[in-house]
Design a protein around this motif. Structure first.
Motif, PDB file in Angstrom:
ATOM      1  N   MET A 105      47.930  37.631  13.703  1.00 27.57           N
ATOM      2  CA  MET A 105      49.047  37.097  14.486  1.00 27.57           C
ATOM      3  C   MET A 105      48.543  36.221  15.633  1.00 27.57           C
ATOM      4  SD  MET A 105      51.926  37.949  13.267  1.00 27.57           S
ATOM      5  CE  MET A 105      52.838  39.123  12.293  1.00 27.57           C
ATOM      6  N   ALA A 106      47.530  36.713  16.369  1.00 27.05           N
ATOM      7  CA  ALA A 106      47.002  35.984  17.525  1.00 27.05           C
ATOM      8  C   ALA A 106      46.386  34.650  17.123  1.00 27.05           C
ATOM      9  CB  ALA A 106      45.969  36.837  18.256  1.00 27.05           C
ATOM     10  N   LEU A 107      45.849  34.588  15.897  1.00 25.26           N
ATOM     11  CA  LEU A 107      45.126  33.406  15.441  1.00 25.26           C
ATOM     12  C   LEU A 107      45.981  32.499  14.553  1.00 25.26           C
ATOM     13  CD1 LEU A 107      41.749  35.205  14.674  1.00 25.26           C
ATOM     14  CD2 LEU A 107      42.221  33.681  16.603  1.00 25.26           C
ATOM     15  N   GLY A 108      47.272  32.803  14.448  1.00 21.72           N
ATOM     16  CA  GLY A 108      48.174  31.919  13.720  1.00 21.72           C
ATOM     17  C   GLY A 108      47.944  31.876  12.225  1.00 21.72           C
ATOM     18  N   GLN A 109      47.504  32.993  11.632  1.00 22.06           N
ATOM     19  CA  GLN A 109      47.242  33.048  10.198  1.00 22.06           C
ATOM     20  C   GLN A 109      48.310  33.872   9.485  1.00 22.06           C
ATOM     21  OE1 GLN A 109      44.487  31.129   9.065  1.00 22.06           O
ATOM     22  NE2 GLN A 109      44.824  30.564  11.213  1.00 22.06           N
ATOM     23  N   ASN A 110      48.413  33.674   8.177  1.00 23.35           N
ATOM     24  CA  ASN A 110      49.337  34.465   7.358  1.00 23.35           C
ATOM     25  C   ASN A 110      48.643  34.758   6.034  1.00 23.35           C
ATOM     26  OD1 ASN A 110      51.413  35.622   5.887  1.00 23.35           O
ATOM     27  ND2 ASN A 110      52.968  34.241   6.702  1.00 23.35           N
ATOM     28  N   LEU A 111      48.178  35.996   5.890  1.00 27.37           N
ATOM     29  CA  LEU A 111      47.406  36.387   4.716  1.00 27.37           C
ATOM     30  C   LEU A 111      48.223  37.191   3.724  1.00 27.37           C
ATOM     31  CD1 LEU A 111      44.080  37.369   6.530  1.00 27.37           C
ATOM     32  CD2 LEU A 111      44.568  35.263   5.274  1.00 27.37           C
ATOM     33  N   GLU A 112      49.531  37.181   3.870  1.00 26.71           N
ATOM     34  CA  GLU A 112      50.398  37.913   2.954  1.00 26.71           C
ATOM     35  C   GLU A 112      50.150  37.454   1.523  1.00 26.71           C
ATOM     36  OE1 GLU A 112      52.817  40.862   1.958  1.00 26.71           O
ATOM     37  OE2 GLU A 112      52.328  40.363   4.038  1.00 26.71           O
ATOM     38  N   GLY A 113      49.865  38.402   0.647  1.00 27.38           N
ATOM     39  CA  GLY A 113      49.645  38.096  -0.761  1.00 27.38           C
ATOM     40  C   GLY A 113      48.226  37.670  -1.100  1.00 27.38           C
ATOM     41  N   ASP A 114      47.361  37.523  -0.108  1.00 23.89           N
ATOM     42  CA  ASP A 114      45.966  37.131  -0.357  1.00 23.89           C
ATOM     43  C   ASP A 114      45.199  38.331  -0.927  1.00 23.89           C
ATOM     44  OD1 ASP A 114      43.124  36.513   0.033  1.00 23.89           O
ATOM     45  OD2 ASP A 114      43.839  34.814   1.211  1.00 23.89           O
ATOM     46  N   GLU A 115      44.532  38.136  -2.038  1.00 20.92           N
ATOM     47  CA  GLU A 115      43.814  39.234  -2.681  1.00 20.92           C
ATOM     48  C   GLU A 115      42.655  39.748  -1.832  1.00 20.92           C
ATOM     49  OE1 GLU A 115      42.617  38.034  -6.559  1.00 20.92           O
ATOM     50  OE2 GLU A 115      44.677  37.978  -7.367  1.00 20.92           O
ATOM     51  N   GLU A 116      42.109  38.899  -0.978  1.00 23.48           N
ATOM     52  CA  GLU A 116      40.995  39.316  -0.119  1.00 23.48           C
ATOM     53  C   GLU A 116      41.455  39.524   1.321  1.00 23.48           C
ATOM     54  OE1 GLU A 116      37.682  36.669  -0.464  1.00 23.48           O
ATOM     55  OE2 GLU A 116      36.993  37.704  -2.272  1.00 23.48           O
ATOM     56  N   LYS A 117      42.698  39.914   1.483  1.00 17.73           N
ATOM     57  CA  LYS A 117      43.294  40.044   2.813  1.00 17.73           C
ATOM     58  C   LYS A 117      42.483  40.953   3.727  1.00 17.73           C
ATOM     59  CE  LYS A 117      47.057  42.466   2.966  1.00 17.73           C
ATOM     60  NZ  LYS A 117      48.486  42.850   2.806  1.00 17.73           N
ATOM     61  N   THR A 118      42.106  42.114   3.252  1.00 22.33           N
ATOM     62  CA  THR A 118      41.388  43.071   4.104  1.00 22.33           C
ATOM     63  C   THR A 118      40.050  42.512   4.568  1.00 22.33           C
ATOM     64  OG1 THR A 118      42.453  45.006   3.122  1.00 22.33           O
ATOM     65  CG2 THR A 118      40.330  45.363   4.200  1.00 22.33           C
ATOM     66  N   LYS A 119      39.283  41.941   3.641  1.00 21.42           N
ATOM     67  CA  LYS A 119      37.965  41.403   4.008  1.00 21.42           C
ATOM     68  C   LYS A 119      38.116  40.239   4.975  1.00 21.42           C
ATOM     69  CE  LYS A 119      34.472  41.409   1.207  1.00 21.42           C
ATOM     70  NZ  LYS A 119      33.492  41.120   0.111  1.00 21.42           N
ATOM     71  N   LYS A 120      39.125  39.389   4.773  1.00 14.85           N
ATOM     72  CA  LYS A 120      39.328  38.247   5.665  1.00 14.85           C
ATOM     73  C   LYS A 120      39.742  38.716   7.057  1.00 14.85           C
ATOM     74  CE  LYS A 120      40.344  34.688   2.222  1.00 14.85           C
ATOM     75  NZ  LYS A 120      41.326  33.686   1.741  1.00 14.85           N
ATOM     76  N   ARG A 121      40.577  39.735   7.122  1.00 14.51           N
ATOM     77  CA  ARG A 121      40.960  40.278   8.430  1.00 14.51           C
ATOM     78  C   ARG A 121      39.753  40.853   9.147  1.00 14.51           C
ATOM     79  NH1 ARG A 121      46.612  43.406   6.862  1.00 14.51           N
ATOM     80  NH2 ARG A 121      48.021  41.637   7.198  1.00 14.51           N
ATOM     81  N   HIS A 122      38.884  41.526   8.407  1.00 20.12           N
ATOM     82  CA  HIS A 122      37.683  42.069   9.032  1.00 20.12           C
ATOM     83  C   HIS A 122      36.818  40.946   9.595  1.00 20.12           C
ATOM     84  CE1 HIS A 122      37.759  46.190   6.734  1.00 20.12           C
ATOM     85  NE2 HIS A 122      38.768  46.018   7.561  1.00 20.12           N
ATOM     86  N   ARG A 123      36.715  39.843   8.854  1.00 20.41           N
ATOM     87  CA  ARG A 123      35.937  38.704   9.360  1.00 20.41           C
ATOM     88  C   ARG A 123      36.557  38.136  10.627  1.00 20.41           C
ATOM     89  NH1 ARG A 123      36.051  36.170   3.557  1.00 20.41           N
ATOM     90  NH2 ARG A 123      34.236  37.116   2.539  1.00 20.41           N
ATOM     91  N   LEU A 124      37.896  38.065  10.663  1.00 20.03           N
ATOM     92  CA  LEU A 124      38.569  37.558  11.859  1.00 20.03           C
ATOM     93  C   LEU A 124      38.247  38.421  13.074  1.00 20.03           C
ATOM     94  CD1 LEU A 124      42.155  36.633  10.589  1.00 20.03           C
ATOM     95  CD2 LEU A 124      40.347  35.046  11.251  1.00 20.03           C
TER      96      LEU A 124
END
Length: 387
Positions: A105-124
């Protein structure tokens, strides 16, 4: 009751707000999301966002203490030099990864439906690894938890923010202005303390009065918020509290968080007890006989080598966590607290700094001004002998 601070009075958290349960829903969470355009107004977030899609693992390495880093932001009126560096998103990785949806939310992203959502959030949140020689290290500039916009110098933050929910700092901004904040822009913030009474008899040593908290954390008397300031801050705190409640109710942060099962269970218990409502702050009515006195601090423009003010989005996020914790509904975890001996050096430096301040208040350091004040004919070439 108002807390006394050296003969002056500041209102406590309970003086200022009632906690009243209200319903929340999906729109409350979505309302917090910055747009990509808004996030791009914060240049240091560019590498953090860019690291999200790098084909490397998240940098889930050990955290490093930066409590005495001189580049951490501070606020006027608070004893910040040598104070502890408070992290809004926790510095400890096992807690920080629960903040993946909030970072999105803070970084203006929307990962809804992304298969690698968890890993990408961890990177953020924690950053991304890169290979240096034969070693894997965190890539510079990545990981929101490492950003100085995620930090603030607060004396006593370990005790009054992480061990006990005693301090609230809220940007005096609307939700729209908080999301649209540009890196380096100055803003004011509300500073309000409350006491802590442990409900667990075994933790009675954690009890503290609001008066003690104010004396420990403020270095000078500050201007007070207007009624309009308080209404603005109340609206912002309400928005973030409802948004976080919605996020927890959907289990988004729980899906990302397998690194700390014990703390995760605590959030599951809160999730199960929400029942579609969360306690939000309601500003108390005006009272001519007991007006509200809430301190106001200032984060100045980042110039002349000063650190950037912290991101007001992350400051409001932390305030909502503390508010919910005070009401038995802690919506995200706090920071891991190191053993006491890990903080001994910082405590000693803080003591030295306070003693230096006390001496400076007693003995003026500018001899030229003092001499001129006494009517002596002096200039910049005058040599002073100090006994």
């Amino acid at each position: 009751a108002h807390a006394r601070c050296d003969g002056r009075y500041y209102s406590t958290i309970d003086d200022v707000w009632n906690a009243i349960p209200e319903p929340f829903g999906p729109a409350d969470w979505e309302a917090l999301r910055r747009t990509p355009v808004q996030a791009n107004k914060i240049p240091s977030y560019g590498p953090i966002i860019g690291g999200m899609d790098v084909d490397e693992n998240p940098a889930l390495g050990s955290s490093q203490s930066d409590s005495l880093d001189s580049t951490i932001p501070d606020a006027k009126g608070m004893p910040s030099k040598m104070a502890q560096g408070a992290h809004f998103i926790p510095r400890n990785k096992t807690y920080a990864v629960a903040f993946g949806p909030a970072a999105e939310m803070a970084l203006g992203q929307n990962l809804e439906g992304d298969e690698e959502k968890t890993k990408k959030r961890h990177r953020l949140v924690v950053g991304v690894q890169e290979t240096r020689g034969k070693e894997k290290q965190k890539k510079a500039g990545t990981g929101l938890k490492h950003s100085n916009l995620n930090k603030l110098r607060i004396k006593g933050q370990k005790e009054y923010i992480e061990n006990r929910p005693c301090l609230l700092m809220l940007p005096l901004l609307s939700l729209d202005d908080t999301k649209a904040w540009k890196s380096g822009d100055p803003y004011s913030a509300l500073f309000c303390a409350g006491g802590f009474d442990s409900v667990d008899g075994g933790a009675a040593n954690l009890n503290v009065s609001s008066e003690v908290v104010y004396i420990d954390t403020l270095i000078e008397f500050l201007p007070c918020c207007t009624r309009e300031d308080l209404e603005l801050a109340t609206g912002l705190l309400s928005a973030f509290t409802k948004g976080l409640a919605q996020s927890l109710s959907t289990g988004e942060c729980l899906d990302d968080w397998e690194t700390n099962p014990a703390e995760r269970r605590k959030l599951v218990n809160v999730q199960q007890n929400l029942n579609g409502q969360v306690h939000i702050p309601h500003l108390r009515e005006k009272n001519l006989f007991r007006p509200l006195r809430v301190a106001k601090v200032r984060f100045d423009t980042a110039d002349d080598g000063l650190p950037n003010p912290p991101d007001p989005f992350l400051l409001a996020l932390k305030a909502a966590i503390i508010w919910s914790w005070r009401n038995g509904e802690k919506l995200l975890p706090g920071c891991f607290i190191p053993e006491e001996d890990e903080w001994s050096e910082g405590d000693e430096l803080m003591h030295e700094y306070e003693e230096r301040l006390r001496q400076e208040n007693i003995r003026p350091s500018d001899h030229l001004k003092v001499a001129r004040g006494l009517g002596l004919a002096v200039d910049e070439t005058t040599i002073f002998k100090v006994d």
